[in-house]
Design a protein around this motif. Sequence first.
Motif, mmCIF file in Angstrom:
data_model
loop_
_atom_site.group_PDB
_atom_site.id
_atom_site.type_symbol
_atom_site.label_atom_id
_atom_site.label_comp_id
_atom_site.label_asym_id
_atom_site.label_seq_id
_atom_site.Cartn_x
_atom_site.Cartn_y
_atom_site.Cartn_z
ATOM 1 N N UNK A 34 -19.234 28.353 -19.052
ATOM 2 C CA UNK A 34 -18.404 29.026 -20.052
ATOM 3 C C UNK A 34 -17.229 28.147 -20.441
ATOM 4 N N UNK A 35 -16.696 28.431 -21.617
ATOM 5 C CA UNK A 35 -15.527 27.702 -22.098
ATOM 6 C C UNK A 35 -14.337 27.949 -21.193
ATOM 7 N N UNK A 36 -14.199 29.171 -20.692
ATOM 8 C CA UNK A 36 -13.067 29.476 -19.818
ATOM 9 C C UNK A 36 -13.147 28.649 -18.538
ATOM 10 N N UNK A 37 -14.365 28.511 -18.002
ATOM 11 C CA UNK A 37 -14.491 27.715 -16.789
ATOM 12 C C UNK A 37 -14.055 26.275 -17.042
ATOM 13 N N UNK A 38 -14.422 25.718 -18.201
ATOM 14 C CA UNK A 38 -13.990 24.362 -18.548
ATOM 15 C C UNK A 38 -12.466 24.263 -18.525
ATOM 16 N N UNK A 39 -11.816 25.271 -19.108
ATOM 17 C CA UNK A 39 -10.353 25.267 -19.171
ATOM 18 C C UNK A 39 -9.753 25.369 -17.767
ATOM 19 N N UNK A 40 -10.297 26.253 -16.955
ATOM 20 C CA UNK A 40 -9.769 26.423 -15.597
ATOM 21 C C UNK A 40 -9.899 25.124 -14.793
ATOM 22 N N UNK A 41 -11.068 24.494 -14.899
ATOM 23 C CA UNK A 41 -11.280 23.244 -14.163
ATOM 24 C C UNK A 41 -10.302 22.173 -14.612
ATOM 25 N N UNK A 42 -10.109 22.059 -15.926
ATOM 26 C CA UNK A 42 -9.221 21.009 -16.430
ATOM 27 C C UNK A 42 -7.776 21.238 -16.001
ATOM 28 N N UNK A 43 -7.313 22.501 -16.068
ATOM 29 C CA UNK A 43 -5.940 22.799 -15.656
ATOM 30 C C UNK A 43 -5.739 22.465 -14.180
ATOM 31 N N UNK A 44 -6.668 22.901 -13.350
ATOM 32 C CA UNK A 44 -6.559 22.641 -11.916
ATOM 33 C C UNK A 44 -6.588 21.140 -11.628
ATOM 34 N N UNK A 45 -7.480 20.442 -12.283
ATOM 35 C CA UNK A 45 -7.649 19.017 -12.009
ATOM 36 C C UNK A 45 -6.402 18.221 -12.391
ATOM 37 N N UNK A 46 -5.830 18.538 -13.542
ATOM 38 C CA UNK A 46 -4.625 17.832 -13.975
ATOM 39 C C UNK A 46 -3.462 18.129 -13.044
ATOM 40 N N UNK A 47 -3.328 19.402 -12.643
ATOM 41 C CA UNK A 47 -2.215 19.778 -11.775
ATOM 42 C C UNK A 47 -2.286 19.095 -10.412
ATOM 43 N N UNK A 48 -3.465 18.706 -10.001
ATOM 44 C CA UNK A 48 -3.607 18.036 -8.706
ATOM 45 C C UNK A 48 -3.628 16.512 -8.851
ATOM 46 N N UNK A 49 -3.475 16.034 -10.071
ATOM 47 C CA UNK A 49 -3.519 14.600 -10.314
ATOM 48 C C UNK A 49 -2.158 13.942 -10.171
ATOM 49 N N UNK A 50 -2.123 12.602 -10.167
ATOM 50 C CA UNK A 50 -0.872 11.855 -9.966
ATOM 51 C C UNK A 50 0.139 12.041 -11.087
ATOM 52 N N UNK A 51 -0.340 12.229 -12.326
ATOM 53 C CA UNK A 51 0.597 12.387 -13.432
ATOM 54 C C UNK A 51 1.451 13.637 -13.243
ATOM 55 N N UNK A 52 0.794 14.760 -12.944
ATOM 56 C CA UNK A 52 1.506 16.030 -12.808
ATOM 57 C C UNK A 52 2.425 15.992 -11.599
ATOM 58 N N UNK A 53 1.936 15.406 -10.510
ATOM 59 C CA UNK A 53 2.750 15.339 -9.298
ATOM 60 C C UNK A 53 4.011 14.519 -9.519
ATOM 61 N N UNK A 54 3.900 13.435 -10.296
ATOM 62 C CA UNK A 54 5.052 12.558 -10.499
ATOM 63 C C UNK A 54 6.155 13.225 -11.308
ATOM 64 N N UNK A 55 5.809 14.282 -12.044
ATOM 65 C CA UNK A 55 6.801 14.954 -12.885
ATOM 66 C C UNK A 55 7.549 16.057 -12.144
ATOM 67 N N UNK A 56 7.050 16.443 -10.971
ATOM 68 C CA UNK A 56 7.725 17.473 -10.186
ATOM 69 C C UNK A 56 7.703 18.847 -10.819
ATOM 70 N N UNK A 57 6.685 19.137 -11.597
ATOM 71 C CA UNK A 57 6.594 20.435 -12.285
ATOM 72 C C UNK A 57 5.948 21.480 -11.375
#
Length: 514
Positions: free
Chosen positions: A102-125
């Motif tokens: 489903x499209x929603x699953x794609x969105x959920x996976x992408x949000x989770x993956x980015x939040x656990x990546x180095x870019x998001x971590x480096x911003x301290x959000x």
Amino acid sequence: MAPRSTTPQGQRTRASAPSAPPADSVFDGDPADPIAVGRRIRYRRKRLRVTLGQLADQVGMAASALSLIENGKREPKLSTLAAIAKALDTSVEQLIGAKTQSKRMELEIEVERVQRGPMYSSLGLPSVRVGPGLSTEALEAIVALQRQLAHRLDEQAATPEEARRANTDLRARMQKLNNYFERIETMAGELLAAIGHGGGPLSEHHISSLVSHVGFEIHQVPDLPHSTRSVTDLRNKRFYLPARSSIGSTWSVLLQAVGHLLLDHKRPENYGEFLEQRVETNYFAAALMIPESSAVKLLAESKARRELSVDDLRDAFAVSHETAAHRMTNLMTQHFGIPTHFEKVHSSGIIHKAWSNDGIAFPTDHTGAVEGQRACRYFSARQAFSATNRLLSHFQYTDTPGGTFWCSARVERSTDGEFSIAFGVPYEHVKWFRNRDTAVRKQSTCPDPACCQEPPGALADTWDGQSWPSARPATHMLAAMPVGAFPGVDETEVYRFLQRHQPAPTIDPDGDLT
């Protein structure tokens, strides 16, 4: 570089982010990503109306452990994954496959993956909990923001090193094709046939017919934006060119603009795409100014007489020496089996462009980039600057650790200074070229620093420790690459220019404005 079916539609939307998933999306990467696997398990479990506890009991594990798997925080063993698949009446392949349900699953996976990546971590959000209470609209907004943030950070990180890497990658792709782009050659040939070009130099009449053939008009203006060489108005089908410039350079720029249109170039998303498009349009313009069929016929006749020459190709088609030398690299290997090399070197000794498929060794940095390096002072590209008669090309043999090469070089002046344009071939192929009888011969041991990168011993002994030169820093060493879809272009200035030159509305026979 394989030419792509690529048109500068130029329509720039106001969307806050690129429409395609970022390069590190799970859909472009490893389909067995723990986050994606966990989401597929949860999706399948809920469709079957099985609780977390029930599934945990069926596979013989704690509900807390299964929750970690579903949340992508633990990678399941293959045996565990097989048990889960069996309990959910599906297959392991379905759970680790690249296709999402489903499209929603794609969105959920992408949000989770980015939040656990180095870019998001480096911003301290703070992290956003992705659960059923988060609406699909909110997920879409978060994904758009994450993509735009990644895009902006990538632009800021576009350093000179990135540009050099892009050049290196592009050169490698071009070498695989021997710098011959069949698709562009075919397109140029068909276009020339459509306007009735029978051979020889491309005349003003032919260029005018070509522009009309693609449905555009030429407008020369005195106020072209200073950061541009041309501007294409796709809405009103106009090519804007500077009113004051040499005819030769104006036509070349115009043909490159036509190339962007016919090659289906989209707005470049990174510096690598920008370079690739520039190479393609330069090739397209050259293929029109020096048509393949006419050029190959001339070169074949010259080869039969053992009189091949860049000078003759230049004069036959009334183009610059650089264009002719480039065109030789396009055609010599493809049609005659002769490998070649090309250099464009500034009077300071810095290489601006380079190409080879004949084994000559150019200096490179740690990324493999040639551009920006200092050419060997014993190569013809450097020796040409000391020639007493610059009206004629300089010819020489150069002995190198990789073999002996024959080369012709000519100095041309531009607004950016003087450059030498060098074209050469390995010794075994020089028998086909005019001026092969030159007595000029140099020896280069580069990349050995003792060749020309270090001062001679006696000179160093005299002045070592007794001088302190103040270097002139190159601007590209200090600044990041220009941002934007078209590096170095002031888009505000371009849009204001187009607004000024909008055609006045007219009234059709029915009295309506058009």
